[in-house]
Design a protein around this motif. Structure first.
Motif, PDB file in Angstrom:
ATOM      1  N   ILE A 169     -22.205  17.910 -53.564  1.00  0.00           N
ATOM      2  CA  ILE A 169     -23.035  19.121 -53.570  1.00  0.00           C
ATOM      3  C   ILE A 169     -23.890  19.128 -52.305  1.00  0.00           C
ATOM      4  O   ILE A 169     -23.918  20.113 -51.566  1.00  0.00           O
ATOM      5  N   PHE A 170     -24.594  18.021 -52.070  1.00  0.00           N
ATOM      6  CA  PHE A 170     -25.458  17.874 -50.896  1.00  0.00           C
ATOM      7  C   PHE A 170     -24.656  18.081 -49.614  1.00  0.00           C
ATOM      8  O   PHE A 170     -25.017  18.893 -48.757  1.00  0.00           O
ATOM      9  N   ARG A 171     -23.556  17.351 -49.484  1.00  0.00           N
ATOM     10  CA  ARG A 171     -22.726  17.398 -48.273  1.00  0.00           C
ATOM     11  C   ARG A 171     -22.253  18.815 -47.981  1.00  0.00           C
ATOM     12  O   ARG A 171     -22.391  19.309 -46.859  1.00  0.00           O
ATOM     13  N   ASP A 172     -21.719  19.506 -48.996  1.00  0.00           N
ATOM     14  CA  ASP A 172     -21.169  20.841 -48.779  1.00  0.00           C
ATOM     15  C   ASP A 172     -22.254  21.847 -48.394  1.00  0.00           C
ATOM     16  O   ASP A 172     -22.057  22.667 -47.501  1.00  0.00           O
ATOM     17  N   ILE A 173     -23.407  21.776 -49.057  1.00  0.00           N
ATOM     18  CA  ILE A 173     -24.497  22.708 -48.746  1.00  0.00           C
ATOM     19  C   ILE A 173     -25.030  22.463 -47.343  1.00  0.00           C
ATOM     20  O   ILE A 173     -25.251  23.405 -46.576  1.00  0.00           O
ATOM     21  N   VAL A 174     -25.215  21.211 -46.977  1.00  0.00           N
ATOM     22  CA  VAL A 174     -25.752  20.899 -45.649  1.00  0.00           C
ATOM     23  C   VAL A 174     -24.745  21.282 -44.562  1.00  0.00           C
ATOM     24  O   VAL A 174     -25.116  21.862 -43.540  1.00  0.00           O
ATOM     25  N   ARG A 175     -23.484  21.007 -44.785  1.00  0.00           N
ATOM     26  CA  ARG A 175     -22.464  21.350 -43.778  1.00  0.00           C
ATOM     27  C   ARG A 175     -22.287  22.856 -43.628  1.00  0.00           C
ATOM     28  O   ARG A 175     -21.901  23.334 -42.562  1.00  0.00           O
ATOM     29  N   GLU A 176     -22.594  23.615 -44.689  1.00  0.00           N
ATOM     30  CA  GLU A 176     -22.518  25.064 -44.637  1.00  0.00           C
ATOM     31  C   GLU A 176     -23.527  25.638 -43.628  1.00  0.00           C
ATOM     32  O   GLU A 176     -23.298  26.689 -43.040  1.00  0.00           O
ATOM     33  N   GLN A 177     -24.660  24.961 -43.482  1.00  0.00           N
ATOM     34  CA  GLN A 177     -25.712  25.310 -42.512  1.00  0.00           C
ATOM     35  C   GLN A 177     -26.304  26.696 -42.725  1.00  0.00           C
ATOM     36  O   GLN A 177     -26.728  27.357 -41.768  1.00  0.00           O
ATOM     37  N   THR A 178     -26.373  27.155 -43.982  1.00  0.00           N
ATOM     38  CA  THR A 178     -26.929  28.485 -44.254  1.00  0.00           C
ATOM     39  C   THR A 178     -28.246  28.436 -45.023  1.00  0.00           C
ATOM     40  O   THR A 178     -28.947  29.454 -45.087  1.00  0.00           O
ATOM     41  N   THR A 179     -28.597  27.284 -45.601  1.00  0.00           N
ATOM     42  CA  THR A 179     -29.809  27.246 -46.420  1.00  0.00           C
ATOM     43  C   THR A 179     -30.708  26.034 -46.170  1.00  0.00           C
ATOM     44  O   THR A 179     -31.867  26.062 -46.569  1.00  0.00           O
ATOM     45  N   PHE A 180     -30.218  24.982 -45.559  1.00  0.00           N
ATOM     46  CA  PHE A 180     -31.013  23.784 -45.317  1.00  0.00           C
ATOM     47  C   PHE A 180     -30.997  23.411 -43.848  1.00  0.00           C
ATOM     48  O   PHE A 180     -29.938  23.411 -43.224  1.00  0.00           O
ATOM     49  N   ALA A 181     -32.152  23.061 -43.337  1.00  0.00           N
ATOM     50  CA  ALA A 181     -32.263  22.637 -41.938  1.00  0.00           C
ATOM     51  C   ALA A 181     -32.099  21.124 -41.833  1.00  0.00           C
ATOM     52  O   ALA A 181     -32.907  20.427 -41.234  1.00  0.00           O
ATOM     53  N   TYR A 182     -31.056  20.609 -42.465  1.00  0.00           N
ATOM     54  CA  TYR A 182     -30.702  19.195 -42.365  1.00  0.00           C
ATOM     55  C   TYR A 182     -29.551  19.067 -41.370  1.00  0.00           C
ATOM     56  O   TYR A 182     -28.721  19.972 -41.248  1.00  0.00           O
ATOM     57  N   ASP A 183     -29.459  17.940 -40.724  1.00  0.00           N
ATOM     58  CA  ASP A 183     -28.390  17.666 -39.772  1.00  0.00           C
ATOM     59  C   ASP A 183     -27.050  17.624 -40.507  1.00  0.00           C
ATOM     60  O   ASP A 183     -26.853  16.782 -41.382  1.00  0.00           O
ATOM     61  N   PRO A 184     -26.113  18.520 -40.168  1.00  0.00           N
ATOM     62  CA  PRO A 184     -24.819  18.519 -40.854  1.00  0.00           C
ATOM     63  C   PRO A 184     -24.013  17.251 -40.601  1.00  0.00           C
ATOM     64  O   PRO A 184     -23.072  16.954 -41.341  1.00  0.00           O
ATOM     65  N   GLY A 185     -24.387  16.478 -39.604  1.00  0.00           N
ATOM     66  CA  GLY A 185     -23.712  15.219 -39.324  1.00  0.00           C
ATOM     67  C   GLY A 185     -24.352  14.027 -40.028  1.00  0.00           C
ATOM     68  O   GLY A 185     -23.948  12.885 -39.796  1.00  0.00           O
ATOM     69  N   MET A 186     -25.321  14.293 -40.880  1.00  0.00           N
ATOM     70  CA  MET A 186     -26.021  13.232 -41.604  1.00  0.00           C
ATOM     71  C   MET A 186     -25.018  12.383 -42.394  1.00  0.00           C
ATOM     72  O   MET A 186     -24.110  12.913 -43.031  1.00  0.00           O
ATOM     73  N   SER A 187     -25.206  11.074 -42.332  1.00  0.00           N
ATOM     74  CA  SER A 187     -24.320  10.178 -43.085  1.00  0.00           C
ATOM     75  C   SER A 187     -24.676  10.215 -44.568  1.00  0.00           C
ATOM     76  O   SER A 187     -25.761  10.666 -44.955  1.00  0.00           O
ATOM     77  N   GLU A 188     -23.778   9.717 -45.371  1.00  0.00           N
ATOM     78  CA  GLU A 188     -24.030   9.660 -46.806  1.00  0.00           C
ATOM     79  C   GLU A 188     -25.248   8.790 -47.109  1.00  0.00           C
ATOM     80  O   GLU A 188     -26.066   9.134 -47.970  1.00  0.00           O
ATOM     81  N   ASP A 189     -25.386   7.670 -46.423  1.00  0.00           N
ATOM     82  CA  ASP A 189     -26.562   6.803 -46.647  1.00  0.00           C
ATOM     83  C   ASP A 189     -27.855   7.516 -46.285  1.00  0.00           C
ATOM     84  O   ASP A 189     -28.839   7.418 -47.013  1.00  0.00           O
ATOM     85  N   GLU A 190     -27.863   8.241 -45.159  1.00  0.00           N
ATOM     86  CA  GLU A 190     -29.054   9.008 -44.783  1.00  0.00           C
ATOM     87  C   GLU A 190     -29.362  10.070 -45.827  1.00  0.00           C
ATOM     88  O   GLU A 190     -30.519  10.298 -46.181  1.00  0.00           O
ATOM     89  N   ALA A 191     -28.325  10.724 -46.311  1.00  0.00           N
ATOM     90  CA  ALA A 191     -28.501  11.764 -47.321  1.00  0.00           C
ATOM     91  C   ALA A 191     -29.092  11.176 -48.603  1.00  0.00           C
ATOM     92  O   ALA A 191     -30.013  11.754 -49.185  1.00  0.00           O
ATOM     93  N   ARG A 192     -28.586  10.038 -49.030  1.00  0.00           N
ATOM     94  CA  ARG A 192     -29.093   9.393 -50.246  1.00  0.00           C
ATOM     95  C   ARG A 192     -30.574   9.063 -50.089  1.00  0.00           C
ATOM     96  O   ARG A 192     -31.378   9.333 -50.981  1.00  0.00           O
ATOM     97  N   ARG A 193     -30.930   8.505 -48.946  1.00  0.00           N
ATOM     98  CA  ARG A 193     -32.353   8.170 -48.705  1.00  0.00           C
ATOM     99  C   ARG A 193     -33.222   9.429 -48.655  1.00  0.00           C
ATOM    100  O   ARG A 193     -34.361   9.419 -49.109  1.00  0.00           O
ATOM    101  N   THR A 194     -32.689  10.508 -48.114  1.00  0.00           N
ATOM    102  CA  THR A 194     -33.431  11.765 -48.022  1.00  0.00           C
ATOM    103  C   THR A 194     -33.642  12.383 -49.397  1.00  0.00           C
ATOM    104  O   THR A 194     -34.709  12.905 -49.697  1.00  0.00           O
ATOM    105  N   TRP A 195     -32.619  12.311 -50.251  1.00  0.00           N
ATOM    106  CA  TRP A 195     -32.647  13.048 -51.517  1.00  0.00           C
ATOM    107  C   TRP A 195     -33.215  12.243 -52.682  1.00  0.00           C
ATOM    108  O   TRP A 195     -33.984  12.770 -53.484  1.00  0.00           O
ATOM    109  N   LEU A 196     -32.821  11.000 -52.803  1.00  0.00           N
ATOM    110  CA  LEU A 196     -33.268  10.176 -53.938  1.00  0.00           C
ATOM    111  C   LEU A 196     -34.579   9.492 -53.571  1.00  0.00           C
ATOM    112  O   LEU A 196     -34.593   8.341 -53.144  1.00  0.00           O
ATOM    113  N   ARG A 197     -35.646  10.202 -53.731  1.00  0.00           N
ATOM    114  CA  ARG A 197     -36.966   9.705 -53.345  1.00  0.00           C
ATOM    115  C   ARG A 197     -37.614   8.961 -54.502  1.00  0.00           C
ATOM    116  O   ARG A 197     -37.431   9.299 -55.656  1.00  0.00           O
TER     117      ARG A 197
END
Length: 164
Positions: A17-45
């Motif tokens: 879900i995270f990967r697809d939304i971020v790669r879409e680049q229409t709603t989140f200003a996150y780096d679409p090249g973010m790794s899965e580990d970076e994404a996990r650290r960003t989301w699971l706070r």
């Protein structure tokens, strides 16, 4: 559908879900090249933040994280981010997650909720937030580079929890 605390075991369902939304680049200003580990650290706070999932039949339909908007003198205002699986849109998943976040913010005695960067063209989110009492208090014009709409504004949206 229920909303519950997310665990590390939910990550394999959150990640697509995270990967697809971020790669879409229409709603989140996150780096679409973010790794899965970076994404996990960003989301699971961890504390004082909270990450949840909306689930039906053991399937993650959406997820949210919520946290103090800023540290120190800004810690009395909450913020949050929401992601809904594209296959689950239109099923009130987003509304359920936002309502859960507002209830959390009230329990934690935040005085308000501020969304710092709601993409102007994300009309479904803007309408949902407005229906739940949020108002736009400012727009940063052209602050988001949308892949098909060009530079669009980012709304700052506010819900005063003392008024409701």
């Amino acid at each position: 559908m229920t909303v519950r605390e997310a665990t590390e075991n939910d990550w394999p369902q959150i990640w697509p879900i995270f990967r697809d939304i971020v790669r879409e680049q229409t709603t989140f200003a996150y780096d679409p090249g973010m790794s899965e580990d970076e994404a996990r650290r960003t989301w699971l706070r961890g504390e004082p933040a909270r990450t949840v999932v909306a689930v039906a039949d053991d399937q993650v339909l959406g997820t949210a994280n919520m946290y103090p908007n800023r540290a120190g003198p800004g810690s009395h205002v909450a913020s949050a981010s929401f992601m809904v699986d594209s296959a689950a849109r239109g099923r009130r998943v987003g509304r359920t997650l936002v309502e859960d976040m507002i209830a959390w913010a009230r329990r934690r005695e935040f005085v308000a909720v501020q969304f710092n960067a709601v993409v102007e063209t994300n009309t479904a989110a803007v309408q949902l937030y407005e229906n739940l009492g949020f108002r736009t208090i400012g727009i940063a014009p052209g602050a988001f580079r949308h892949p098909s709409e060009g530079d669009v504004g980012l709304r700052i949206m506010w819900l005063d929890l003392r008024e409701n």
